[in-house]
Design a protein around this motif. Structure first.
Motif, PDB file in Angstrom:
ATOM      1  N   ARG A   1      -5.994  79.540  82.489  1.00 27.58           N
ATOM      2  CA  ARG A   1      -7.424  79.541  82.802  1.00 27.58           C
ATOM      3  C   ARG A   1      -7.676  78.954  84.184  1.00 27.58           C
ATOM      4  NH1 ARG A   1     -10.801  77.695  77.371  1.00 27.58           N
ATOM      5  NH2 ARG A   1      -9.997  79.328  75.974  1.00 27.58           N
ATOM      6  N   GLY A   2      -8.694  79.470  84.833  1.00 27.28           N
ATOM      7  CA  GLY A   2      -9.074  78.958  86.139  1.00 27.28           C
ATOM      8  C   GLY A   2     -10.193  77.942  86.021  1.00 27.28           C
ATOM      9  N   ARG A   3     -10.416  77.230  87.101  1.00 26.80           N
ATOM     10  CA  ARG A   3     -11.510  76.255  87.118  1.00 26.80           C
ATOM     11  C   ARG A   3     -12.860  76.954  87.128  1.00 26.80           C
ATOM     12  NH1 ARG A   3     -12.831  71.904  91.996  1.00 26.80           N
ATOM     13  NH2 ARG A   3     -14.654  70.951  90.973  1.00 26.80           N
ATOM     14  N   TRP A   4     -12.946  78.071  87.852  1.00 21.24           N
ATOM     15  CA  TRP A   4     -14.221  78.782  87.991  1.00 21.24           C
ATOM     16  C   TRP A   4     -14.188  80.185  87.395  1.00 21.24           C
ATOM     17  CZ3 TRP A   4     -18.403  76.165  89.502  1.00 21.24           C
ATOM     18  CH2 TRP A   4     -18.231  75.007  90.265  1.00 21.24           C
ATOM     19  N   ILE A   5     -13.061  80.858  87.530  1.00 22.53           N
ATOM     20  CA  ILE A   5     -12.960  82.252  87.079  1.00 22.53           C
ATOM     21  C   ILE A   5     -11.716  82.422  86.216  1.00 22.53           C
ATOM     22  CG2 ILE A   5     -12.665  84.656  87.804  1.00 22.53           C
ATOM     23  CD1 ILE A   5     -14.087  83.996  90.401  1.00 22.53           C
ATOM     24  N   THR A   6     -11.891  83.016  85.041  1.00 26.45           N
ATOM     25  CA  THR A   6     -10.765  83.345  84.174  1.00 26.45           C
ATOM     26  C   THR A   6     -10.885  84.799  83.750  1.00 26.45           C
ATOM     27  OG1 THR A   6     -10.675  81.076  83.307  1.00 26.45           O
ATOM     28  CG2 THR A   6      -9.509  82.778  82.064  1.00 26.45           C
ATOM     29  N   VAL A   7      -9.793  85.534  83.912  1.00 28.77           N
ATOM     30  CA  VAL A   7      -9.736  86.937  83.509  1.00 28.77           C
ATOM     31  C   VAL A   7      -8.877  87.046  82.259  1.00 28.77           C
ATOM     32  CG1 VAL A   7      -8.981  89.257  84.160  1.00 28.77           C
ATOM     33  CG2 VAL A   7     -10.026  87.759  85.873  1.00 28.77           C
ATOM     34  N   TYR A   8      -9.401  87.732  81.250  1.00 23.61           N
ATOM     35  CA  TYR A   8      -8.674  87.978  80.011  1.00 23.61           C
ATOM     36  C   TYR A   8      -8.328  89.463  79.962  1.00 23.61           C
ATOM     37  CZ  TYR A   8     -10.473  83.380  78.661  1.00 23.61           C
ATOM     38  OH  TYR A   8     -10.777  82.049  78.626  1.00 23.61           O
ATOM     39  N   ALA A   9      -7.056  89.766  79.825  1.00 20.72           N
ATOM     40  CA  ALA A   9      -6.641  91.172  79.896  1.00 20.72           C
ATOM     41  C   ALA A   9      -5.585  91.486  78.838  1.00 20.72           C
ATOM     42  CB  ALA A   9      -6.089  91.483  81.284  1.00 20.72           C
ATOM     43  N   ARG A  10      -5.697  92.672  78.289  1.00 16.52           N
ATOM     44  CA  ARG A  10      -4.690  93.208  77.388  1.00 16.52           C
ATOM     45  C   ARG A  10      -4.651  94.712  77.603  1.00 16.52           C
ATOM     46  NH1 ARG A  10      -8.054  92.542  71.705  1.00 16.52           N
ATOM     47  NH2 ARG A  10      -9.375  94.402  71.956  1.00 16.52           N
ATOM     48  N   GLU A  11      -3.754  95.375  76.942  1.00 22.71           N
ATOM     49  CA  GLU A  11      -3.686  96.827  77.054  1.00 22.71           C
ATOM     50  C   GLU A  11      -4.970  97.433  76.488  1.00 22.71           C
ATOM     51  OE1 GLU A  11      -1.717 100.140  78.436  1.00 22.71           O
ATOM     52  OE2 GLU A  11      -0.871  98.120  78.394  1.00 22.71           O
ATOM     53  N   GLY A  12      -5.777  98.044  77.355  1.00 16.17           N
ATOM     54  CA  GLY A  12      -6.985  98.722  76.886  1.00 16.17           C
ATOM     55  C   GLY A  12      -8.284  97.963  77.063  1.00 16.17           C
ATOM     56  N   HIS A  13      -8.228  96.671  77.383  1.00 12.90           N
ATOM     57  CA  HIS A  13      -9.504  95.962  77.581  1.00 12.90           C
ATOM     58  C   HIS A  13      -9.303  94.715  78.439  1.00 12.90           C
ATOM     59  CE1 HIS A  13     -13.665  95.035  76.954  1.00 12.90           C
ATOM     60  NE2 HIS A  13     -13.377  93.822  76.513  1.00 12.90           N
ATOM     61  N   THR A  14     -10.353  94.381  79.181  1.00 11.51           N
ATOM     62  CA  THR A  14     -10.374  93.155  79.968  1.00 11.51           C
ATOM     63  C   THR A  14     -11.808  92.663  80.110  1.00 11.51           C
ATOM     64  OG1 THR A  14      -9.658  92.135  82.063  1.00 11.51           O
ATOM     65  CG2 THR A  14     -10.578  94.333  82.211  1.00 11.51           C
ATOM     66  N   PHE A  15     -11.967  91.365  80.221  1.00 13.00           N
ATOM     67  CA  PHE A  15     -13.273  90.769  80.514  1.00 13.00           C
ATOM     68  C   PHE A  15     -13.017  89.495  81.297  1.00 13.00           C
ATOM     69  CE2 PHE A  15     -11.978  88.870  76.490  1.00 13.00           C
ATOM     70  CZ  PHE A  15     -12.363  87.538  76.585  1.00 13.00           C
ATOM     71  N   ALA A  16     -14.082  88.884  81.785  1.00 12.68           N
ATOM     72  CA  ALA A  16     -13.929  87.682  82.605  1.00 12.68           C
ATOM     73  C   ALA A  16     -14.981  86.650  82.237  1.00 12.68           C
ATOM     74  CB  ALA A  16     -14.033  88.022  84.093  1.00 12.68           C
ATOM     75  N   VAL A  17     -14.635  85.393  82.417  1.00 10.80           N
ATOM     76  CA  VAL A  17     -15.576  84.283  82.270  1.00 10.80           C
ATOM     77  C   VAL A  17     -15.702  83.620  83.638  1.00 10.80           C
ATOM     78  CG1 VAL A  17     -16.044  82.069  81.181  1.00 10.80           C
ATOM     79  CG2 VAL A  17     -15.017  83.926  79.843  1.00 10.80           C
ATOM     80  N   ILE A  18     -16.926  83.591  84.162  1.00  6.79           N
ATOM     81  CA  ILE A  18     -17.176  83.071  85.500  1.00  6.79           C
ATOM     82  C   ILE A  18     -18.211  81.952  85.422  1.00  6.79           C
ATOM     83  CG2 ILE A  18     -17.893  83.654  87.855  1.00  6.79           C
ATOM     84  CD1 ILE A  18     -17.129  86.553  87.257  1.00  6.79           C
ATOM     85  N   ALA A  19     -17.797  80.749  85.768  1.00 11.73           N
ATOM     86  CA  ALA A  19     -18.673  79.570  85.739  1.00 11.73           C
ATOM     87  C   ALA A  19     -19.378  79.429  84.392  1.00 11.73           C
ATOM     88  CB  ALA A  19     -19.698  79.635  86.869  1.00 11.73           C
ATOM     89  N   GLY A  20     -18.662  79.750  83.322  1.00  4.90           N
ATOM     90  CA  GLY A  20     -19.196  79.550  81.979  1.00  4.90           C
ATOM     91  C   GLY A  20     -19.852  80.756  81.343  1.00  4.90           C
ATOM     92  N   LEU A  21     -20.081  81.821  82.091  1.00  5.94           N
ATOM     93  CA  LEU A  21     -20.679  83.035  81.540  1.00  5.94           C
ATOM     94  C   LEU A  21     -19.628  84.132  81.432  1.00  5.94           C
ATOM     95  CD1 LEU A  21     -24.168  83.350  83.304  1.00  5.94           C
ATOM     96  CD2 LEU A  21     -23.673  82.550  80.973  1.00  5.94           C
ATOM     97  N   ARG A  22     -19.694  84.887  80.354  1.00  2.58           N
ATOM     98  CA  ARG A  22     -18.748  85.980  80.140  1.00  2.58           C
ATOM     99  C   ARG A  22     -19.375  87.295  80.576  1.00  2.58           C
ATOM    100  NH1 ARG A  22     -18.043  89.087  75.368  1.00  2.58           N
ATOM    101  NH2 ARG A  22     -19.318  87.575  74.242  1.00  2.58           N
TER     102      ARG A  22
END
Length: 228
Positions: free
Chosen positions: A172-193
């Protein structure tokens, strides 16, 4: 230079013809470290050069990431991304009527990612949307994440959900975290998804939207941009 890769020395960036401060590398040769300062209050880049020893007290990775934005994102594409937007005090983004306000204490790259996400509020979900170009009529999951990271200067071109499994650094990042798998991805940026699936969103339909609820990361690779 591949984004996210570690280097012993920063790349040579900046506009030619300017004055730079010389420093010595390990082999005794002089090198010059130009730095680009980017300001969100204007639509242009301001160039200046400072000695390398002045850079170190500041977060060098964030400074270099900001500088890389000017080099890897063509100006015609950068014009499509917002340079300003709503702000909120503190370090956590806030959502109001579907529009996110960036925290004032966040790095510029984070603010630009959030403001870019607001531009997708009215965009529909479209499979493959945002893959060929950041500018599209609709976006799927990886197109959405690519768009906000492109606005932040963290991507030169869109990536697929599979490619995001190798994005940046693990964890996980301090400000930006990217979640990825085969077929889907999303991100959480400064607490919002920012996500495209109807995972507990008010519209209950597939579309690129900000969401305040957490999503279980089971089965996802967790990645973050270097320095963020």
């Amino acid at each position: 230079m591949k984004l996210g890769a570690s280097t012993d020395h920063p790349p040579f960036v900046g506009a030619p013809g300017g004055r730079a401060s010389p420093v010595f590398c390990a082999f005794g040769f002089k090198k010059e470290i130009p730095v680009i300062f980017f300001f969100s209050s204007a639509d242009s880049l301001a160039y200046d050069r400072v000695p390398e020893e002045f850079i170190y007290p500041v977060n060098r990775k964030i400074l270099l990431g900001t500088a890389i934005f000017a080099l890897i994102v063509p100006s015609t594409i950068a014009d499509n991304f917002p340079a300003s937007g709503p702000l909120v005090s503190g370090k956590v983004a806030r959502l109001r009527f579907g529009r996110a306000a960036a925290p004032k204490k966040a790095p510029l790259a984070v603010k630009r990612a959030i403001w870019a996400g607001n531009q997708l509020r009215s965009k529909p979900y479209r499979y493959g949307g945002g893959h060929k170009s950041f500018d599209d009529h609709g976006y799927d999951c990886s197109g959405t994440v690519s768009y906000v990271l492109g606005a932040a200067g963290l991507l030169a071109s869109p990536m697929s959900s599979t490619e995001f499994r190798g994005f940046g650094k693990g964890g996980r990042g301090r400000w930006i975290t990217v979640y990825a798998r085969e077929g889907h991805t999303f991100a959480v940026i400064a607490g919002l998804r920012i996500d495209t699936t109807p995972w507990d969103n008010s519209s209950n339909r597939w579309a690129p939207r900000w969401q305040t609820t957490e999503r279980l990361p089971r089965g996802f690779e967790t990645r973050h941009p270097v320095g963020l």
